[in-house]
Design a protein around this motif. Structure first.
Motif, short mmCIF file in Angstrom:
data_model
loop_
_atom_site.label_atom_id
_atom_site.label_comp_id
_atom_site.label_asym_id
_atom_site.label_seq_id
_atom_site.Cartn_x
_atom_site.Cartn_y
_atom_site.Cartn_z
N LYS A 60 19.46 -3.13 -43.28
CA LYS A 60 20.44 -2.75 -43.59
C LYS A 60 21.03 -1.37 -44.28
CE LYS A 60 20.15 -5.39 -47.56
NZ LYS A 60 20.87 -5.98 -48.64
N ASP A 61 19.82 -1.41 -44.56
CA ASP A 61 20.10 0.39 -45.29
C ASP A 61 19.74 1.37 -44.17
OD1 ASP A 61 20.31 -0.87 -47.46
OD2 ASP A 61 18.07 -0.72 -47.98
N GLY A 62 19.34 0.95 -43.51
CA GLY A 62 19.34 1.90 -41.90
C GLY A 62 17.79 2.52 -42.02
N HIS A 63 16.41 1.75 -42.98
CA HIS A 63 15.07 2.12 -42.98
C HIS A 63 14.26 1.41 -41.77
CE1 HIS A 63 16.73 3.12 -47.07
NE2 HIS A 63 16.25 4.24 -47.04
N ALA A 64 13.60 2.30 -40.72
CA ALA A 64 13.17 1.78 -39.32
C ALA A 64 11.75 1.06 -40.71
CB ALA A 64 12.18 3.15 -38.62
N ILE A 65 11.51 -0.21 -40.28
CA ILE A 65 10.34 -0.46 -40.17
C ILE A 65 9.77 -1.21 -39.11
CG2 ILE A 65 11.70 -1.85 -42.77
CD1 ILE A 65 12.38 -4.03 -40.78
N TYR A 66 8.31 -1.87 -39.75
CA TYR A 66 7.35 -2.18 -38.48
C TYR A 66 7.63 -3.54 -38.07
CZ TYR A 66 3.25 -3.56 -35.51
OH TYR A 66 2.56 -3.91 -35.08
N LYS A 67 7.91 -4.09 -36.25
CA LYS A 67 8.44 -5.38 -36.62
C LYS A 67 7.63 -6.05 -35.03
CE LYS A 67 10.78 -9.03 -37.09
NZ LYS A 67 12.66 -9.63 -37.70
N PRO A 68 6.55 -6.46 -35.45
CA PRO A 68 5.03 -6.43 -34.36
C PRO A 68 6.51 -7.68 -33.39
CG PRO A 68 4.42 -7.31 -35.83
CD PRO A 68 5.23 -6.19 -36.42
N LEU A 69 5.83 -8.22 -32.37
CA LEU A 69 6.16 -8.56 -30.84
C LEU A 69 5.57 -10.21 -31.33
CD1 LEU A 69 5.65 -6.72 -27.77
CD2 LEU A 69 8.10 -7.09 -29.12
N LYS A 70 6.11 -11.00 -31.18
CA LYS A 70 5.36 -11.85 -31.61
C LYS A 70 5.83 -12.96 -30.05
CE LYS A 70 9.98 -14.22 -34.46
NZ LYS A 70 10.46 -13.14 -33.77
N ALA A 71 5.53 -14.44 -29.88
CA ALA A 71 5.50 -15.35 -28.51
C ALA A 71 7.24 -15.49 -29.11
CB ALA A 71 3.99 -16.09 -28.46
N GLY A 72 7.47 -15.32 -27.91
CA GLY A 72 9.27 -16.06 -27.75
C GLY A 72 9.87 -14.59 -27.93
N ASP A 73 9.71 -13.92 -28.20
CA ASP A 73 10.35 -12.76 -28.54
C ASP A 73 10.40 -12.06 -27.13
OD1 ASP A 73 10.57 -12.37 -31.25
OD2 ASP A 73 8.83 -10.06 -31.15
N LYS A 74 12.37 -12.15 -26.42
CA LYS A 74 12.75 -11.67 -25.31
C LYS A 74 12.74 -10.20 -25.35
CE LYS A 74 14.45 -15.42 -24.58
NZ LYS A 74 12.86 -16.65 -24.35
N VAL A 75 11.80 -9.78 -23.75
CA VAL A 75 11.86 -8.48 -23.67
C VAL A 75 12.34 -8.11 -22.00
CG1 VAL A 75 10.01 -7.59 -25.18
CG2 VAL A 75 9.53 -8.66 -22.82
N LEU A 76 12.16 -6.95 -22.35
CA LEU A 76 13.24 -6.09 -21.42
C LEU A 76 11.92 -5.12 -20.80
CD1 LEU A 76 15.69 -4.87 -19.23
CD2 LEU A 76 15.72 -2.82 -20.20
N LEU A 77 11.18 -5.62 -19.93
CA LEU A 77 10.12 -4.20 -18.61
C LEU A 77 10.80 -3.44 -17.48
CD1 LEU A 77 8.00 -7.68 -18.05
CD2 LEU A 77 7.53 -6.12 -19.32
N GLY A 78 10.11 -3.02 -17.95
CA GLY A 78 9.94 -1.37 -17.04
C GLY A 78 8.69 -1.44 -16.40
#
Length: 124
Positions: free
Chosen positions: A72-90
């Protein structure tokens, strides 16, 4: 018009383009089933024409920006993928068999736009 010739025209105008396009992969939505920090296994979301699941796409490289979220403060944080995450594949234009993050790599096959060469571009 000759019936045989007419069938050939129908094939070239209607069936052939559909067949060709069904073999070229560009982008697809999927669900992460496994992530090891570098590559992800992804279950494609679209079902096949017989309503069965498509085969899993394994060892998809993950772009680093897909692992960054902003708080919410606009700071980038590392957030690893986990099972169940929806992603876009190219899907890469060429095979990724020998790609390991280096600047250049030697192609292993003549494969192009294959579902075997998925890259996780981002997370929903």
């Amino acid at each position: 018009m000759n019936t045989k010739r007419h069938l050939g025209i129908n094939f070239m105008d209607e069936q052939f383009p559909q067949l060709l396009l069904s073999r070229i992969y560009c982008m697809m939505i999927g669900t992460v089933t496994r992530f090891d920090g570098e590559v992800a296994d992804v279950q494609p979301a679209p079902l096949q024409s017989d309503d069965s699941k498509r085969p899993m796409i394994i060892a998809c490289p993950v772009l680093k920006n897909a692992l960054i979220e902003f708080n919410k403060d606009g700071h980038a944080i590392y957030k690893p993928l986990k099972a169940g995450d929806k992603v876009l594949l190219g899907f890469h234009d060429r095979d990724l068999e020998n790609y390991r993050g280096q600047k250049t790599y030697k192609l292993a096959t003549k494969r192009m736009h294959s579902i075997n060469d998925g890259i996780v571009l981002g997370k929903f």
